[in-house]
Design an enzyme around this catalytic site. Sequence first.
Site, PDB file in Angstrom:
ATOM      1  N   SER A 132       0.806  -1.299  -0.313  1.00 38.04           N
ATOM      2  CA  SER A 132       0.052  -0.007   0.170  1.00 38.04           C
ATOM      3  C   SER A 132       0.812   1.129   0.067  1.00 38.04           C
ATOM      4  CB  SER A 132      -0.823   0.060   1.138  1.00 38.04           C
ATOM      5  OG  SER A 132       0.036   0.137   2.400  1.00 38.04           O
ATOM      6  N   LYS A 133       0.156   2.185  -0.231  1.00 36.98           N
ATOM      7  CA  LYS A 133       0.841   3.530  -0.407  1.00 36.98           C
ATOM      8  C   LYS A 133       1.563   3.922   0.958  1.00 36.98           C
ATOM      9  CE  LYS A 133       0.841   7.444  -3.259  1.00 36.98           C
ATOM     10  NZ  LYS A 133      -0.060   8.201  -4.379  1.00 36.98           N
ATOM     11  N   ARG A 134       0.560   3.491   2.016  1.00 33.73           N
ATOM     12  CA  ARG A 134       0.967   4.253   3.347  1.00 33.73           C
ATOM     13  C   ARG A 134       2.233   3.465   3.829  1.00 33.73           C
ATOM     14  NH1 ARG A 134      -3.094   2.796   6.934  1.00 33.73           N
ATOM     15  NH2 ARG A 134      -4.583   3.913   5.721  1.00 33.73           N
ATOM     16  N   GLY A 143       5.050   3.593  -0.177  1.00 35.03           N
ATOM     17  CA  GLY A 143       5.117   4.894  -0.703  1.00 35.03           C
ATOM     18  C   GLY A 143       4.843   4.709  -2.380  1.00 35.03           C
TER      19      GLY A 143
END
Length: 491
Positions: free
Chosen positions: A246-248, A251
């Site tokens: 995930s982006k969280r 990145g």
Amino acid sequence: MSEVRLRFPPSPTGYLHIGGARTAIYNWLYARKHGGKLILRIEDTDVERSTQGSIDGIIEGLEWLGIDWDEGPYFQTEFAGEHVAAANRLIAEGHAYKCFCTKEELDAKREAALAAKQEVKYDGACRNLTPEQVAEKEAAGIPAVVRFKVPDRQGKVGYNDKVLGRIEQAYSEISDFVIVRSNGKPLYLLCNVVDDIRDRISHIIRGQDHKDNTNRQILLYEALGAPIPVFAHMPLTMDIKGAKISKRSHGEIVAVQFYKKNGFLPWALVNFLVLLGWNPGDDREIFSKEELIEAFTLERINKSSSIFNHKKDDPKFFTDPKAININAHYLRAMPVAELAVFVKKELVEAGIWDDAYEHEKKEWFCKVLELSRERFHTLKDFATLGRAYFADDFAMDEQALNKNVLKHPELKELLPILADRFAALDPFDQQSAEQAARDFAEENGLKVGIPVNASRALITGQVKGPSMFELFELMGQEVVVSRLKNVTKYF
Ligand code: GLU
């Protein structure tokens, strides 16, 4: 269902995730393989979270990847009337009912079930309300959701998943699920089925995170009297530690846009993503579009999750090394004329593009690409590691500054002399430059590698690269002479 029709139905609540792109790619491959259609449907029903920026990003990402669709984009919100009508039809035909239970009541029942270690499941309190009771509650203004009435049957609902095999669930295990919120808005499970029926979708390829929705959706298909599509649930993509990417936590590397910005060739990313969760049954890793369409089958989608092998702590690899290697493969293998189009964009962006590269210096430009790409991994490398080919203001590689390359004691005096020899050559070409360099090394009792490696650093900013003799000719007499004279700057 004879026509093969697939869909990619993203919710436009963020960037195009590489997992989403992979779903689109699998659907696209299947559609292309079977002469079918791919429908792009934007599931924008969650108005609060859907954004135009996200819709634009998804479309741009798909276009960049070369994933083309045949119908759409359709927007789910445009069919809101159909979703409500379907819910009403389900109520009218006895497949759904209004439920007036309040949140407090449901919470209390839930707590009680948990305390008694019983299965938490809607208890059907409103399942058998009479029309009079319903009218009464409505007249009293009590808000209602609509619940699907799971058939009160023995046995199991199920389907033959093309990847996972038979998936079944006992009817008794499925709660009467909500299909319309108390604000009148139909929910995903229903909207998605209504749209798939209208779009005559024959095959649904989606992530395993939807696997548990499928049985409930099959009940909806049955209740709506529609044929049930073929389902294939593909593995999710995990990181090396087994966590969802995930982006969280990972990145930008999870966004398709990141690869565009960081010098990936779109097809290289497609090729990499396809292999995250599918295998051809042999050890091939590189596929042209035609080969991939030919090789792709649902049966070869892996069952277990695929690993996105991002070695976060290794600065050499800003994403999965396999992705970078596949990209490097294509950079080196593709026709130079095609590569030139991509490199042009990079050079324009870096402010070092010269229109002559498409005209009088075209041959030179193609030769530079051909020689330099052997060591490059991304398009960015042409403007960074390769900057010296196109501009005088390039950075010197740190390694070049060590004493074995540039700081060899004699070089400070000798290289300007070599530069003068080069200046006097006529013609100045690969052979004459090589001869001059060899003679020069011998006269001065040096191994030829010493002036040659130093020249490479001074001329290209790099310690490694194509054959220097070829490069002398390619870079030309004037550039070679002036850059060799720069040696004094490094002492
Ligand atoms: N909009 C849903 C999603 O993005 C679609 C799921 C499906 O393929 O049915 O997860």
